[in-house]
Design a protein around this motif. Structure first.
Motif, PDB file in Angstrom:
ATOM      1  N   SER A 108       0.925  -1.112  -0.068  1.00 46.68           N
ATOM      2  CA  SER A 108       0.016   0.102  -0.073  1.00 46.68           C
ATOM      3  C   SER A 108       0.922   1.135  -0.004  1.00 46.68           C
ATOM      4  O   SER A 108       1.987   1.212   0.477  1.00 46.68           O
ATOM      5  N   VAL A 109       0.335   2.323  -0.650  1.00 45.38           N
ATOM      6  CA  VAL A 109       1.221   3.449  -0.529  1.00 45.38           C
ATOM      7  C   VAL A 109       0.398   4.725   0.561  1.00 45.38           C
ATOM      8  O   VAL A 109       0.803   5.776   0.491  1.00 45.38           O
ATOM      9  N   LYS A 110      -0.505   4.182   1.044  1.00 42.69           N
ATOM     10  CA  LYS A 110      -1.455   5.192   1.831  1.00 42.69           C
ATOM     11  C   LYS A 110      -1.238   4.704   3.230  1.00 42.69           C
ATOM     12  O   LYS A 110      -1.447   3.831   3.457  1.00 42.69           O
ATOM     13  N   PRO A 111      -0.670   5.804   3.936  1.00 40.56           N
ATOM     14  CA  PRO A 111      -0.528   5.772   5.373  1.00 40.56           C
ATOM     15  C   PRO A 111      -1.487   4.915   6.183  1.00 40.56           C
ATOM     16  O   PRO A 111      -1.278   4.097   7.111  1.00 40.56           O
ATOM     17  N   HIS A 112      -2.715   5.456   5.862  1.00 38.12           N
ATOM     18  CA  HIS A 112      -3.853   5.084   6.686  1.00 38.12           C
ATOM     19  C   HIS A 112      -4.600   3.348   6.530  1.00 38.12           C
ATOM     20  O   HIS A 112      -4.761   2.753   7.236  1.00 38.12           O
ATOM     21  N   ARG A 113      -4.043   2.884   5.135  1.00 38.75           N
ATOM     22  CA  ARG A 113      -4.197   1.725   4.794  1.00 38.75           C
ATOM     23  C   ARG A 113      -2.877   0.852   5.378  1.00 38.75           C
ATOM     24  O   ARG A 113      -3.303  -0.358   5.608  1.00 38.75           O
ATOM     25  N   ILE A 114      -2.003   1.357   5.252  1.00 40.43           N
ATOM     26  CA  ILE A 114      -0.702   0.649   6.115  1.00 40.43           C
ATOM     27  C   ILE A 114      -0.953   0.248   7.318  1.00 40.43           C
ATOM     28  O   ILE A 114      -0.657  -0.737   7.909  1.00 40.43           O
ATOM     29  N   GLN A 115      -1.428   1.362   7.955  1.00 39.71           N
ATOM     30  CA  GLN A 115      -1.797   1.154   9.428  1.00 39.71           C
ATOM     31  C   GLN A 115      -2.892   0.194   9.607  1.00 39.71           C
ATOM     32  O   GLN A 115      -2.912  -0.978  10.361  1.00 39.71           O
ATOM     33  N   GLU A 116      -3.866   0.225   8.899  1.00 39.67           N
ATOM     34  CA  GLU A 116      -5.063  -0.497   8.904  1.00 39.67           C
ATOM     35  C   GLU A 116      -4.621  -2.188   8.604  1.00 39.67           C
ATOM     36  O   GLU A 116      -5.259  -3.053   9.384  1.00 39.67           O
TER      37      GLU A 116
END
Length: 278
Positions: free
Chosen positions: A234-242
């Protein structure tokens, strides 16, 4: 598998995180630097790249700029098909290390068997040399089927520690997984979310609702409970966290079976028997 730092022990005693970040098709420069930094800040310890991804420099930069000691990270890269062969693999490794800016690597993989070339045994000898010289802590393969592994095992000195393959609920490769277990080869999943192709799957949506989780989280949890190392991209921080928020629940054996039964031997990537791209 209590948390994001939980590890599996490879057959040579090296500890490899169960969960990590894959950077396939992530652009070099700010995109990959920001992705890797977001993952490290979220507590990820494992980053998986490859020479062909063209982003080793960015990965290296993110590692250098992170505040995490090098020895706490687990970095993987792979030798590409056109560089297979003994000397060319050693040269490719040097090039990757230069781009990554690292003194040593945690895991080096043969990216594809490319049976048409028939060079993977020669390539493996180069990986064994790098391993014996202490330049890489563990060596393995990627996209190897059972028959490729059997062929390699016939005369290798070091048994591969890892086999990274396409693995998701529509491609469970149970026979390959069993073979790897018998030979103490850790299976690792690339494209665990089938490039988003499973998000609308009704069975997965129903299970996700039951646990109050996203479909992606359910799939990633299923991977781990099947004892498969997994590296979603993933390149999206919130998705990386999720994606990493999967250590606070456990799928029941009944739900695991429901997910296992979704298998259709369906690939989104190439079949390793016919993948001959150089």
């Amino acid at each position: 598998m209590k948390n994001l730092q939980s590890t599996t022990t490879l057959h040579n005693g090296i500890e490899m995180p169960w969960f990590g970040l894959g950077v396939f098709k992530v652009k070099d420069g700010s995109e990959v630097i920001n992705s890797v930094k977001a993952a490290i800040e979220a507590g990820y310890k494992s980053i998986d790249t490859a020479a062909i991804y063209g982003n080793e420099e960015g990965v290296g930069k993110a590692i250098a700029e992170s505040n995490v000691p090098r020895e706490e990270l687990f970095i993987t890269t792979k030798v590409w098909n056109s560089e297979q062969g003994y000397d060319s693999t050693l040269a490719a490794f040097d090039e990757s290390m230069k781009k990554l800016g690292l003194e040593y690597l945690d895991l080096y993989l043969i990216h594809w068997p490319v049976p048409e070339q028939n060079k993977y045994k020669e390539t493996w000898k180069a990986l064994e040399t790098l391993y014996k010289d202490g330049r890489v802590r563990a060596i393995g393969v990627s996209n190897f089927k059972e028959h490729h592994l059997k062929d390699l095992l016939e005369d290798c000195e070091v048994v591969p520690m890892v086999n990274q393959v396409e693995y998701h609920p529509r491609l469970t490769q149970t026979s390959l997984h069993e073979f790897c277990k018998q030979n103490r080869i850790q299976l690792e999943a690339w494209s665990p979310l089938m490039q988003g192709g499973l998000f609308e799957e009704p069975t997965l949506q129903e299970i996700a609702r039951k646990y109050g989780k996203s479909t992606a989280q359910v799939i990633l949890r299923w991977d781990l409970q099947n004892e498969v190392v997994t590296i979603p991209k993933s390149v999206k921080p919130h998705r990386i966290q999720e994606n990493a928020n999967i250590f606070d629940f456990e799928l029941s054996s009944e739900d695991m079976e429901k997910i296992n039964s979704l298998n259709q031997d369906q690939r989104v990537g190439s079949d390793p028997d016919v993948m001959n791209k150089l």
